[in-house]
Design an enzyme around this catalytic site. Structure first.
Site, PDB file in Angstrom:
ATOM      1  N   TYR A  58       0.805  -1.222   0.023  1.00  0.00           N
ATOM      2  CA  TYR A  58      -0.057  -0.016   0.084  1.00  0.00           C
ATOM      3  C   TYR A  58       0.763   1.395   0.081  1.00  0.00           C
ATOM      4  O   TYR A  58       1.654   1.477   1.067  1.00  0.00           O
ATOM      5  CB  TYR A  58      -0.918  -0.020   1.189  1.00  0.00           C
ATOM      6  CG  TYR A  58      -1.913  -1.054   1.329  1.00  0.00           C
ATOM      7  CD1 TYR A  58      -2.306  -1.792   0.357  1.00  0.00           C
ATOM      8  CD2 TYR A  58      -2.662  -1.270   2.557  1.00  0.00           C
ATOM      9  CE1 TYR A  58      -3.211  -2.851   0.517  1.00  0.00           C
ATOM     10  CE2 TYR A  58      -3.541  -2.174   2.490  1.00  0.00           C
ATOM     11  CZ  TYR A  58      -3.995  -3.043   1.390  1.00  0.00           C
ATOM     12  OH  TYR A  58      -4.943  -3.981   1.906  1.00  0.00           O
ATOM     13  N   LEU A 211     -18.222  -1.045   2.554  1.00  0.00           N
ATOM     14  CA  LEU A 211     -19.103  -0.197   1.938  1.00  0.00           C
ATOM     15  C   LEU A 211     -19.021  -0.307   0.605  1.00  0.00           C
ATOM     16  O   LEU A 211     -18.985   0.757  -0.135  1.00  0.00           O
ATOM     17  CB  LEU A 211     -18.947   1.058   2.685  1.00  0.00           C
ATOM     18  CG  LEU A 211     -19.294   1.131   4.089  1.00  0.00           C
ATOM     19  CD1 LEU A 211     -18.713   2.755   4.693  1.00  0.00           C
ATOM     20  CD2 LEU A 211     -20.858   1.081   4.218  1.00  0.00           C
ATOM     21  N   ARG A 213     -16.096   0.224  -1.226  1.00  0.00           N
ATOM     22  CA  ARG A 213     -15.102   1.101  -1.699  1.00  0.00           C
ATOM     23  C   ARG A 213     -15.986   2.732  -1.756  1.00  0.00           C
ATOM     24  O   ARG A 213     -15.749   3.270  -2.531  1.00  0.00           O
ATOM     25  CB  ARG A 213     -14.628   1.125  -2.895  1.00  0.00           C
ATOM     26  CG  ARG A 213     -13.658  -0.170  -2.806  1.00  0.00           C
ATOM     27  CD  ARG A 213     -13.496  -0.862  -4.354  1.00  0.00           C
ATOM     28  NE  ARG A 213     -12.616  -1.984  -3.858  1.00  0.00           N
ATOM     29  CZ  ARG A 213     -13.119  -3.291  -3.630  1.00  0.00           C
ATOM     30  NH1 ARG A 213     -14.463  -3.587  -3.732  1.00  0.00           N
ATOM     31  NH2 ARG A 213     -12.164  -4.229  -3.444  1.00  0.00           N
ATOM     32  N   GLY A 214     -16.713   2.825  -1.133  1.00  0.00           N
ATOM     33  CA  GLY A 214     -17.609   3.954  -0.674  1.00  0.00           C
ATOM     34  C   GLY A 214     -19.031   4.170  -1.750  1.00  0.00           C
ATOM     35  O   GLY A 214     -19.848   4.918  -1.499  1.00  0.00           O
ATOM     36  N   SER A 217     -22.145   3.943   0.802  1.00  0.00           N
ATOM     37  CA  SER A 217     -21.856   4.445   1.953  1.00  0.00           C
ATOM     38  C   SER A 217     -22.971   5.551   2.197  1.00  0.00           C
ATOM     39  O   SER A 217     -23.143   6.157   3.052  1.00  0.00           O
ATOM     40  CB  SER A 217     -20.526   5.053   1.956  1.00  0.00           C
ATOM     41  OG  SER A 217     -20.507   6.307   0.867  1.00  0.00           O
TER      42      SER A 217
END
Length: 334
Positions: A58, A211, A213-214, A217
């Site tokens: 990452y 979620l 990746r949003g 959300s």
């Protein structure tokens, strides 16, 4: 909000009911503020979150160094409660490109040595290859991690995004504490074979992408502009008609959330929490306000009527588009 605990399988540690996925603080989801990221980690620890998840790839080590910095600056009591889960094995180029996975025993130990240094710790709590290396039997990769456990550098062995057959082979090699895999209202592929297998074997689940990746959300909009380095700019679920369809599912979920007086995100996280005490959702909050919202899911109770309404609004298989682009889907067993 009272932080509850859950177990990472029969051989794993007790962890907080929610974990913090730190990837977005370093890579793949646009710019992140370093000071806010560290403040968010500190706020999570203060709230009782114990599980911090990262990967050595990452931001090419940036995320591990960020977590290491946050832990050094945290009060001793909070630092000691933190359990760090690390994924390894993904091969990156200087331009950020991806070139496969390396699960050779020598590589496993090499990756671990660098992670220990970047994190500034003397052991890693859960260690797992990010994706199966098709050129190396899982027994060899897991065996190398088991040697790190014996030497005291790793506490528990994990797996990531592998199928039931691989899970069984790994578990026959060494005790497996946890499987990390995507699981959400619109990503339910583990329910048919994988979830029964890990439950049979006493292996816990850390669910990422709760979620999506949003996407679910409640904050993502159709007109949002995504940068070239944002994974969602090439994710099938965020493209064209797929996005329109998927946001329609979110609006159906929003009606249920509003009736309960909670947010869409809290409803989606609470749904994952409802799937079993052996599942720990990872929330990818990069800011304290998003963390606070996610933690509020711990106070949301979904009764049978709520769950039925959610199932009707977002039935299994309702999402449009794959979880990843085709090239990345090829690396998944699940």
């Amino acid at each position: 909000m009272t932080m509850r605990t859950r177990s990472l399988g029969t051989t794993g540690p007790q962890v907080s009911a929610l974990g913090l996925g730190c990837m977005g603080m370093s890579a793949l989801y646009g710019e992140a503020d370093r000071a806010e990221s560290i403040a968010t980690i500190h706020a999570a620890l203060e709230a009782g979150v114990t599980l911090l998840d990262t990967g050595d790839f990452y931001g090419m080590g940036h995320n591990e160094m960020l977590i290491g910095e946050a832990l050094r600056a945290a009060p001793a009591a909070r630092r000691e409660q933190a359990l760090v889960s690390v994924k390894f094995g993904a091969l990156r180029g200087p331009d950020g490109s991806w070139s496969g996975y390396d699960g050779r025993p020598a590589a496993v130990k090499n990756f671990a040595a660098y992670s220990l240094q970047r994190l500034g710790v003397d052991h890693i709590d859960v260690y797992r290859i990010a994706r199966l290396d098709p050129g190396v039997p899982i027994e060899e990769t897991v065996g190398a991690i088991a040697e790190l456990v014996e030497a005291g550098y790793v506490r528990h062995i994990g797996l990531s995004e592998v199928g039931a057959a691989t899970i069984r082979r790994a578990a026959a090699t060494a005790p497996i504490a946890d499987l990390q895999i995507e699981y959400s209202l619109i990503s339910r592929g583990i329910e048919a074979e994988i979830l029964p297998a890990v439950r049979e074997l006493g292996i816990g689940v850390t669910a990422y992408g709760v979620l999506s990746r949003g996407l679910i959300s409640g904050h993502f909009t159709a007109d949002r502009q995504l940068g070239a380095g944002d994974f969602r700019a090439m994710s099938p679920r965020f493209q064209g008609d797929n996005l329109t369809h998927n946001l329609g599912l979110v609006e159906a979920l929003r009606k249920i959330a509003e009736q309960k007086g909670v947010t869409v995100a809290q409803t989606a996280i609470a749904w994952v929490l409802s799937r079993g005490e052996d599942i720990v959702p990872l929330v990818g909050a990069r800011r304290r306000d998003r963390l606070t919202e996610a933690l509020g899911a711990l106070d949301v109770t979904l009764d049978a009527g709520d769950l039925a309404a959610i199932e009707q609004a977002v039935p299994d298989g309702a999402a449009a588009g794959d979880r990843y682009p085709a090239a990345q889907m090829a690396h998944l067993e699940a």
